[in-house]
Design a protein around this motif. Sequence first.
Motif, PDB file in Angstrom:
ATOM      1  N   ALA A  29       0.831  -1.199   0.000  1.00  0.00           N
ATOM      2  CA  ALA A  29       0.000   0.000   0.000  1.00  0.00           C
ATOM      3  C   ALA A  29       0.864   1.247   0.000  1.00  0.00           C
ATOM      4  O   ALA A  29       0.582   2.220  -0.697  1.00  0.00           O
ATOM      5  CB  ALA A  29      -0.927  -0.008   1.215  1.00  0.00           C
ATOM      6  N   ARG A  30       1.964   1.218   0.785  1.00  0.00           N
ATOM      7  CA  ARG A  30       2.857   2.374   0.796  1.00  0.00           C
ATOM      8  C   ARG A  30       3.540   2.538  -0.548  1.00  0.00           C
ATOM      9  O   ARG A  30       3.732   3.643  -1.036  1.00  0.00           O
ATOM     10  CB  ARG A  30       3.901   2.210   1.904  1.00  0.00           C
ATOM     11  N   ARG A  31       3.943   1.409  -1.168  1.00  0.00           N
ATOM     12  CA  ARG A  31       4.642   1.458  -2.433  1.00  0.00           C
ATOM     13  C   ARG A  31       3.713   1.868  -3.578  1.00  0.00           C
ATOM     14  O   ARG A  31       4.088   2.626  -4.466  1.00  0.00           O
ATOM     15  CB  ARG A  31       5.237   0.082  -2.751  1.00  0.00           C
ATOM     16  N   ALA A  32       2.486   1.358  -3.572  1.00  0.00           N
ATOM     17  CA  ALA A  32       1.601   1.524  -4.717  1.00  0.00           C
ATOM     18  C   ALA A  32       0.846   2.836  -4.709  1.00  0.00           C
ATOM     19  O   ALA A  32       0.444   3.332  -5.749  1.00  0.00           O
ATOM     20  CB  ALA A  32       0.603   0.362  -4.769  1.00  0.00           C
ATOM     21  N   ILE A  50      -2.397   5.153  -7.401  1.00  0.00           N
ATOM     22  CA  ILE A  50      -1.749   3.849  -7.533  1.00  0.00           C
ATOM     23  C   ILE A  50      -0.765   3.919  -8.688  1.00  0.00           C
ATOM     24  O   ILE A  50      -1.172   4.104  -9.844  1.00  0.00           O
ATOM     25  CB  ILE A  50      -2.766   2.717  -7.738  1.00  0.00           C
ATOM     26  N   THR A  51       0.512   3.759  -8.382  1.00  0.00           N
ATOM     27  CA  THR A  51       1.556   3.932  -9.388  1.00  0.00           C
ATOM     28  C   THR A  51       2.247   2.626  -9.767  1.00  0.00           C
ATOM     29  O   THR A  51       3.212   2.640 -10.516  1.00  0.00           O
ATOM     30  CB  THR A  51       2.608   4.930  -8.885  1.00  0.00           C
ATOM     31  N   PRO A  68       3.346  -0.356 -11.808  1.00  0.00           N
ATOM     32  CA  PRO A  68       3.291  -0.526 -13.270  1.00  0.00           C
ATOM     33  C   PRO A  68       2.409  -1.678 -13.726  1.00  0.00           C
ATOM     34  O   PRO A  68       2.044  -1.746 -14.912  1.00  0.00           O
ATOM     35  CB  PRO A  68       4.755  -0.761 -13.658  1.00  0.00           C
ATOM     36  N   ARG A  69       2.038  -2.571 -12.822  1.00  0.00           N
ATOM     37  CA  ARG A  69       1.162  -3.689 -13.176  1.00  0.00           C
ATOM     38  C   ARG A  69      -0.304  -3.291 -13.161  1.00  0.00           C
ATOM     39  O   ARG A  69      -1.170  -4.098 -13.501  1.00  0.00           O
ATOM     40  CB  ARG A  69       1.392  -4.856 -12.220  1.00  0.00           C
ATOM     41  N   PHE A  70      -0.598  -2.073 -12.774  1.00  0.00           N
ATOM     42  CA  PHE A  70      -1.970  -1.612 -12.554  1.00  0.00           C
ATOM     43  C   PHE A  70      -2.461  -0.777 -13.724  1.00  0.00           C
ATOM     44  O   PHE A  70      -1.772   0.128 -14.198  1.00  0.00           O
ATOM     45  CB  PHE A  70      -2.024  -0.782 -11.269  1.00  0.00           C
ATOM     46  N   VAL A  71      -3.700  -1.073 -14.191  1.00  0.00           N
ATOM     47  CA  VAL A  71      -4.342  -0.307 -15.260  1.00  0.00           C
ATOM     48  C   VAL A  71      -5.771  -0.005 -14.832  1.00  0.00           C
ATOM     49  O   VAL A  71      -6.523  -0.913 -14.461  1.00  0.00           O
ATOM     50  CB  VAL A  71      -4.358  -1.083 -16.596  1.00  0.00           C
TER      51      VAL A  71
END
Length: 215
Positions: free
Chosen positions: A8-11, A103-104, A106-109
């Motif tokens: 959560a902190r990373r994303a 949400i950053t 790279p696997r997220f769209v």
Amino acid sequence: MPSTTTTARRARTRTPGVPTPWQMFFQQFLKHPVMVGSIVPSSDRLIRKMLGPVDWANTKLFVEYGPGVGTFCPAILDRMTPDAQLIVIDTNADFIRYLRHTITDPRFVAVHGSAADVERIVRDHGHDHADYVLSGLPFSTLPPGVGPAIAAATQRVIRPGGAFLVYQYSPRVRLFIAPHFTDIDHEMEWWNVPPAQLYWGWKTKGAAAATPMQG
């Protein structure tokens, strides 16, 4: 594997002027109470139970309908392999803009569109199928015909052995998924506001050839 809190902190990042998840969720509940359905996001216990049966090692594409403020997203991203992808679909443009800001990974769209178009959306992102589809959509309050269309498209897009994961506050949702998924598991999660019905509709191998993805 990193914890959900670590992910959560990373994303997630906080952009100046962007509301917190709780602020965003409450704002959208006031604007669209029928579509949002609950005044608070899903509980951690519901999230863990809902995602528990997923075979993450063999998941390359996970799709979520109606992600809202992304309550499930960190937990999904935390469990996915590095080469997997999470696609979320929502008709609410405010939610999609919010998710793209916060949400950053790279696997997220995040896709602004209808879950009824899931087959096209999956193809547009380079996939032949989805392994699992998660939905918190209020099926019983969708316009006539939309709920059945979403359930049918979901059955077609999921690979054999995959599942349609549905959490809902009314047991009527089973009426929408039962015609397309004959192998359905069900549980309740009482530690949620309101208590939620949880369903896992499994796609059997015999159902694959009869309902291929359509254009």
